[in-house]
Design an enzyme around this catalytic site. Structure first.
Site, mmCIF file in Angstrom:
data_model
loop_
_atom_site.group_PDB
_atom_site.id
_atom_site.type_symbol
_atom_site.label_atom_id
_atom_site.label_comp_id
_atom_site.label_asym_id
_atom_site.label_seq_id
_atom_site.Cartn_x
_atom_site.Cartn_y
_atom_site.Cartn_z
ATOM 1 N N GLU A 76 19.735 -45.377 -131.308
ATOM 2 C CA GLU A 76 20.650 -44.031 -131.694
ATOM 3 C C GLU A 76 21.452 -43.979 -132.857
ATOM 4 O O GLU A 76 21.525 -43.195 -133.515
ATOM 5 C CB GLU A 76 21.257 -43.786 -130.563
ATOM 6 N N ASP A 77 22.096 -45.028 -132.975
ATOM 7 C CA ASP A 77 23.454 -45.287 -134.067
ATOM 8 C C ASP A 77 23.128 -46.282 -135.240
ATOM 9 O O ASP A 77 24.019 -46.494 -135.837
ATOM 10 C CB ASP A 77 24.611 -45.795 -133.097
#
Ligand code: MN
Length: 506
Positions: A76-77
């Site tokens: 996600e990051d």
């Protein structure tokens, strides 16, 4: 937090820990989050480390969970994809990590009624699809709550409310009372800041007094029980969590003097007969408040909770609540929280159903009860798994796929209402589930912002938007083939009939 501390904590729960794998996951997370910082100013890597450490601390020391905990924010990051995680760590870890990304998208939007919150919780569990994903998400949220002060106020409120209304109830359902209490207390401050402050002010002094009184009472009771030849397995003080305390105060006109269990004493004795014996001895030395002697052993609470409770004038004539139980009851009390949750939400509804004539019973409601029962079994299963954590746990984990929502899907409106639909439901079912008029006037449907056909199979967690045309009152007959739910079908039929009648009159 360091990886050494994480490994140490995990090893204490699981001596067979695959340290090499954990270290490899750590190095990958380190590389992926290189240079990133949290809003609190800490290096980002601290967050997955704290998450993994908490998992180990609450007893989840298996290789997969710890590794997935370390990797949970990578796809996600960071620039590394889920595919890369899978290539390096295999399907299982990647599957769990992908679940965390998915449930991370579930957000509270606007102010919602109780019904929608319950559906949100179900959607959360359905989308997590693996118990380990749920547990990592809870640990992830726990650490995020400790650094929530660094976020903007608007985010603070939303995240804290989610924690209070979605995460804590799920922790509760899993019998993780301590985690639940701690999540609630951290969220309390942000969701109800004034009430939080007031509760603190109201209880701070009293709490100190009580704690002192309880500690000296424990010493005295220990001596008494020894003298009377009762072998207590454990005597400990239990402080009430702040948010729970607030809820109780609210029921007692915020009068702190009415709360006798601010700090309660728990006595664990080997067998049931020892419970009664202990109660007798306690009453011999300390006068009880007659109305507050409760025998939940012969008359258990509806959720199955068993213990003896008494409130006595303890040393120095301070009122003390004492709870007496066996180790088994102590275990069950944890699980009973889960049972209680189901009871408190559905007790009334179950009762009315049981009284009704069989022919009258509504199929949908029956299904709901069935899924609640299934859920209860699942919690039971989890409970036994927690108890046998030190044995070979891999097998248990594999049997803990979440499947009680297998044939349901959960989808949201753009406004955040969550609808619970059967598998294979289409935008037509979705539209009629909102309102007959929405169904009748539907001209287009979108899933996640993209136009879809009316026979599209809605996927779990999707945001579905129904576009309507003002004044359109008649559905298409073909829709009957696309509708999956009985509700949508009968509404379409009714609307078609009506429109035919009108046509004749014209
Ligand atoms: Mn995270």
């Amino acid at each position: 937090m360091t990886i050494k501390e994480v490994i140490k904590a995990a090893k204490s729960k699981n001596p067979k820990l695959n340290e090499e794998l954990i270290y490899k996951a750590f190095l990958f997370a380190k590389k992926a989050h290189q240079g990133q910082k949290r809003m609190s100013g800490e290096p980002y890597l601290q967050h997955p480390l704290e998450t993994a450490h908490l998992l180990a601390k609450i007893g989840l020391g298996d290789d997969t969970t710890i590794a997935a905990g370390l990797l949970h924010d990578v796809p996600e990051d960071t620039k590394y994809s889920l595919k890369q995680v899978e290539k390096k760590f295999g399907k299982e870890i990647a599957f769990i990590v992908s679940g965390i990304t998915k449930v991370g998208k579930i957000k509270l939007r606007g102010k919602k009624e109780e019904y929608d919150l319950e559906n949100l919780r179900r959607m959360f569990l359905a989308m997590a699809s693996d118990i380990r994903t749920v547990l990592i998400k809870l640990a992830d949220r726990h650490h995020n709550m400790t650094t929530l002060y660094a976020k903007e106020p608007e985010k603070q409120y939303r995240i804290a409310r989610e924690t209070l209304e979605i995460m804590a109830p799920i922790a509760n359902r899993l019998g993780m009372g301590e985690l639940k209490g701690s999540l609630e207390d951290m969220a309390f401050k942000y969701v109800f800041p004034k009430k939080y402050k007031k509760t603190l002010e109201l209880t701070r002094e009293k709490y100190k007094q009580r704690k002192k009184a309880v500690n000296s009472a424990i010493k005295e009771i220990n001596g008494i029980l020894k003298k009377e030849k009762i072998k207590a397995i454990d005597i400990h003080g239990r402080a009430k969590h702040l948010y729970r305390l607030y809820l109780k105060l609210k029921r007692h006109d915020m009068n702190i003097d009415k709360i006798y269990d601010l700090v309660a004493i728990r006595i664990i004795v080997p067998q049931i007969r020892h419970c009664y014996e202990t109660l007798g001895i306690i009453h011999k030395y300390y006068k009880p408040l007659i109305k507050r002697i409760k025998d939940y052993i012969s008359l258990p609470k509806p959720n199955g909770y068993r213990s003896l409770h008494t409130t006595v004038f303890g040393p120095g004539r301070t009122l003390l609540e004492i709870q007496i139980r066996t180790p088994q009851m102590h275990e069950e009390a944890e699980f009973g929280i889960a049972a209680h949750w189901i009871y408190s939400t559905d007790k009334k509804f179950l009762d009315t159903l049981l009284k009704r004539d069989k022919k009258d019973q509504n199929l949908e409601k029956f299904k709901k009860i069935k899924s609640l029962k299934k859920e209860l079994n699942w919690v039971k299963q989890l409970r036994s798994w927690q108890n046998s954590m030190n044995t070979d746990s891999q097998e248990f984990f594999e049997s803990l796929k979440i499947d009680f929502f297998k044939d349901r899907i959960f989808a949201c409106t753009p406004g955040g209402d969550v609808l619970d639909l059967p598998e294979g439901a289409t935008p037509i079912d979705f539209a009629y589930a909102i309102h007959t008029e929405v169904g009748n006037s539907m001209i287009q449907a979108k899933a996640e912002g993209e136009p879809v056909s009316f026979d599209y199979n809605i996927q779990n967690g999707e945001v579905i938007e129904i576009i309507t045309q003002k004044g359109k009152k008649t559905p298409n007959e073909k829709w009957l083939d696309f509708a999956k739910t009985g509700v949508a079908k009968s509404k379409i039929r009714q609307s078609l009939k009506k429109s035919k009648k009108i046509n004749i009159t014209y």
